[in-house]
Design a protein around this motif. Structure first.
Motif, mmCIF file in Angstrom:
data_model
loop_
_atom_site.group_PDB
_atom_site.id
_atom_site.type_symbol
_atom_site.label_atom_id
_atom_site.label_comp_id
_atom_site.label_asym_id
_atom_site.label_seq_id
_atom_site.Cartn_x
_atom_site.Cartn_y
_atom_site.Cartn_z
ATOM 1 N N GLU A 95 0.833 -1.192 0.000
ATOM 2 C CA GLU A 95 0.000 0.000 0.000
ATOM 3 C C GLU A 95 0.875 1.252 0.000
ATOM 4 N N PHE A 96 0.410 2.266 -0.711
ATOM 5 C CA PHE A 96 1.156 3.507 -0.875
ATOM 6 C C PHE A 96 0.233 4.684 -0.585
ATOM 7 N N SER A 97 0.789 5.717 0.039
ATOM 8 C CA SER A 97 -0.016 6.887 0.374
ATOM 9 C C SER A 97 -0.215 7.800 -0.828
ATOM 10 N N LYS A 98 0.609 7.639 -1.856
ATOM 11 C CA LYS A 98 0.557 8.503 -3.037
ATOM 12 C C LYS A 98 0.475 7.654 -4.313
ATOM 13 N N PRO A 99 -0.209 8.163 -5.345
ATOM 14 C CA PRO A 99 -0.360 7.399 -6.592
ATOM 15 C C PRO A 99 0.942 7.114 -7.337
ATOM 16 N N SER A 100 1.839 8.084 -7.449
ATOM 17 C CA SER A 100 3.040 7.878 -8.267
ATOM 18 C C SER A 100 3.952 6.767 -7.741
ATOM 19 N N PRO A 101 4.243 6.708 -6.427
ATOM 20 C CA PRO A 101 5.050 5.580 -5.945
ATOM 21 C C PRO A 101 4.355 4.224 -6.139
ATOM 22 N N ALA A 102 3.033 4.216 -6.044
ATOM 23 C CA ALA A 102 2.292 2.968 -6.270
ATOM 24 C C ALA A 102 2.479 2.506 -7.717
ATOM 25 N N LEU A 103 2.336 3.445 -8.643
ATOM 26 C CA LEU A 103 2.482 3.091 -10.057
ATOM 27 C C LEU A 103 3.923 2.718 -10.383
ATOM 28 N N LYS A 104 4.878 3.386 -9.769
ATOM 29 C CA LYS A 104 6.282 3.020 -9.977
ATOM 30 C C LYS A 104 6.543 1.590 -9.503
ATOM 31 N N ALA A 105 5.940 1.205 -8.377
ATOM 32 C CA ALA A 105 6.110 -0.158 -7.874
ATOM 33 C C ALA A 105 5.542 -1.178 -8.859
ATOM 34 N N GLN A 106 4.530 -0.785 -9.610
ATOM 35 C CA GLN A 106 3.926 -1.701 -10.573
ATOM 36 C C GLN A 106 4.671 -1.746 -11.899
ATOM 37 N N THR A 107 5.201 -0.611 -12.339
ATOM 38 C CA THR A 107 5.809 -0.544 -13.674
ATOM 39 C C THR A 107 7.330 -0.600 -13.661
ATOM 40 N N GLY A 108 7.916 -0.207 -12.518
ATOM 41 C CA GLY A 108 9.370 -0.177 -12.424
ATOM 42 C C GLY A 108 9.993 1.119 -12.896
#
Length: 138
Positions: free
Chosen positions: A95-108
């Motif tokens: 879980e991430f508090s912000k959208p961009s780090p969440a998407l980075k974790a998914q896409t690299g």
């Protein structure tokens, strides 16, 4: 006593938090999770609201809403879920508090989560559009 399996990344974190030749992994987990009081620490028991919480409070998003990011050239679709406290939970449970780090974790790669996540039920609507609506810009 119970046994659990942990991955190398978690074990490395435990090692970085321990006093060599003194602490066991259980000692480190106890200290991190329970602190000296023996109770769940405030950080563990209650976290601050995520960046999407204002959207939930305004009725623009709700807990459980699905977000997606499609990478057509790679043939990939990444899905995430909005949590009740405004965080973003990705497919692997992180879980991430912000959208961009969440998407980075998914896409690299670094990607603007507000600009690239869209609502699964309405793919024309980006998080950015919802943020602008919240700010009164739409």
């Amino acid at each position: 006593m119970h046994s659990i399996e942990i991955d190398d990344e978690v074990f490395a974190l435990l090692q970085s938090q321990c006093e060599p030749l003194v602490d066991t992994p259980n000692d480190v987990l106890r200290r991190l999770l329970l602190g000296s009081s023996g109770q769940l620490s405030a950080a563990t028991a209650e976290r601050r609201p995520g960046d999407l919480m204002p959207f939930i409070k305004a009725g623009l998003l709700k807990a459980g809403d699905k977000l997606i990011h499609v990478q057509p050239r790679r043939g990939l679709t990444h899905e995430a879920r909005v949590t009740a406290d405004g965080w973003i939970e990705i497919e692997d449970g992180r879980e991430f508090s912000k959208p961009s780090p969440a998407l980075k974790a998914q896409t690299g790669v670094d990607i603007n989560g507000y600009g690239k996540y869209v609502l699964k039920e309405n793919p024309e609507v980006r998080l950015q559009d919802i943020r602008e609506q919240l700010r009164g810009g739409a």
